[in-house]
Write a protein that holds these residues in place. Structure first.
Motif, PDB file in Angstrom:
ATOM      1  N   UNK A 122       5.687   6.923  -1.430  1.00 53.74           N
ATOM      2  CA  UNK A 122       6.203   6.560  -0.176  1.00 53.74           C
ATOM      3  C   UNK A 122       5.356   5.127   0.015  1.00 53.74           C
ATOM      4  N   UNK A 123       5.944   4.046   0.302  1.00 50.62           N
ATOM      5  CA  UNK A 123       4.963   3.059   0.778  1.00 50.62           C
ATOM      6  C   UNK A 123       4.551   3.207   2.326  1.00 50.62           C
ATOM      7  N   UNK A 124       3.418   2.535   2.660  1.00 48.84           N
ATOM      8  CA  UNK A 124       2.967   2.703   3.882  1.00 48.84           C
ATOM      9  C   UNK A 124       3.491   1.695   4.788  1.00 48.84           C
ATOM     10  N   UNK A 125       4.270   1.569   5.777  1.00 48.45           N
ATOM     11  CA  UNK A 125       4.955   0.793   6.476  1.00 48.45           C
ATOM     12  C   UNK A 125       4.210   0.661   7.882  1.00 48.45           C
ATOM     13  N   UNK A 126       3.866  -0.155   8.379  1.00 52.09           N
ATOM     14  CA  UNK A 126       3.265  -0.331   9.845  1.00 52.09           C
ATOM     15  C   UNK A 126       4.011  -0.786  10.940  1.00 52.09           C
ATOM     16  N   UNK A 127       5.071  -1.660  10.520  1.00 52.00           N
ATOM     17  CA  UNK A 127       5.610  -2.248  11.588  1.00 52.00           C
ATOM     18  C   UNK A 127       7.302  -2.467  11.257  1.00 52.00           C
ATOM     19  N   UNK A 128       7.821  -2.488  12.515  1.00 55.80           N
ATOM     20  CA  UNK A 128       9.414  -2.344  12.640  1.00 55.80           C
ATOM     21  C   UNK A 128       9.716  -3.988  12.698  1.00 55.80           C
ATOM     22  N   UNK A 129      10.545  -4.706  11.750  1.00 53.65           N
ATOM     23  CA  UNK A 129      10.939  -5.991  12.044  1.00 53.65           C
ATOM     24  C   UNK A 129      11.801  -6.297  13.503  1.00 53.65           C
ATOM     25  N   UNK A 147       0.855  -1.220  -0.079  1.00 49.27           N
ATOM     26  CA  UNK A 147      -0.089   0.014   0.089  1.00 49.27           C
ATOM     27  C   UNK A 147       0.788   1.272  -0.047  1.00 49.27           C
ATOM     28  N   UNK A 148       0.435   2.436  -0.534  1.00 47.22           N
ATOM     29  CA  UNK A 148       1.095   3.553  -0.701  1.00 47.22           C
ATOM     30  C   UNK A 148       0.652   4.532   0.293  1.00 47.22           C
ATOM     31  N   UNK A 149       1.628   5.151   0.701  1.00 45.62           N
ATOM     32  CA  UNK A 149       1.110   6.507   1.846  1.00 45.62           C
ATOM     33  C   UNK A 149       0.745   7.534   0.614  1.00 45.62           C
ATOM     34  N   UNK A 150       1.841   7.849  -0.115  1.00 46.35           N
ATOM     35  CA  UNK A 150       1.758   8.729  -1.269  1.00 46.35           C
ATOM     36  C   UNK A 150       2.356   8.094  -2.579  1.00 46.35           C
ATOM     37  N   UNK A 151       2.382   8.859  -3.559  1.00 44.64           N
ATOM     38  CA  UNK A 151       2.879   8.210  -4.815  1.00 44.64           C
ATOM     39  C   UNK A 151       4.355   7.889  -4.751  1.00 44.64           C
TER      40      UNK A 151
END
Length: 144
Positions: free
Chosen positions: A36-43, A30-34
């Protein structure tokens, strides 16, 4: 009859194609904007993205380099600092079913830093294959 079958198959093919927000066929991203990816978790894995044996997979058939930047644009320093990065080259052949010649692709290596950091950190990215995106351990995630 043959022309009717050909027309029906062509019509079905055209109607079944659609544009989606999926960046990759393998993993929905999923994209946050064109840019930037939307990342929701830190490994929690200390090797994720920080070693060539466990690269970040941002792949897409037509957007590999852009997806690399989209991933990096989603990261911050550990306390929300803006990061800077540059591509330091290709390295490290890894097996991939997306390889054009043979069975291996090359990773891209980026050097990342932020204000107040003691050194730059290497991040290894596979722009051919796609997997779940997380921030590497020690990084933060850009919010809206």
């Amino acid at each position: 009859m043959r022309n009717q079958l050909l027309f029906t198959c062509t019509l079905f093919g055209l109607l079944s194609c659609s544009t989606t927000k999926n960046i990759s066929k393998d993993t929905k991203q999923t994209l946050l904007d064109d840019n930037t990816f939307l990342i929701t978790e830190i490994s929690s894995d200390p090797s994720y993205g920080l070693t060539p044996k466990n690269p970040i997979e941002v792949g897409s058939e037509d957007s590999g380099p852009k997806n690399e930047r989209r991933f990096l644009n989603a990261l911050t320093g550990p306390n929300g600092e803006a990061i800077s990065y540059y591509r330091s080259g290709s390295c490290c052949p890894v097996k991939s079913d997306k390889a054009i010649y043979g069975n291996k692709v090359m990773l891209d290596k980026y050097r990342v830093t932020w204000e107040g950091s003691q050194d730059t950190i290497s991040i290894y990215i596979n722009m051919y294959d796609s997997g779940e995106l997380k921030a590497p351990k020690g990084f933060g995630i850009k919010k809206n």
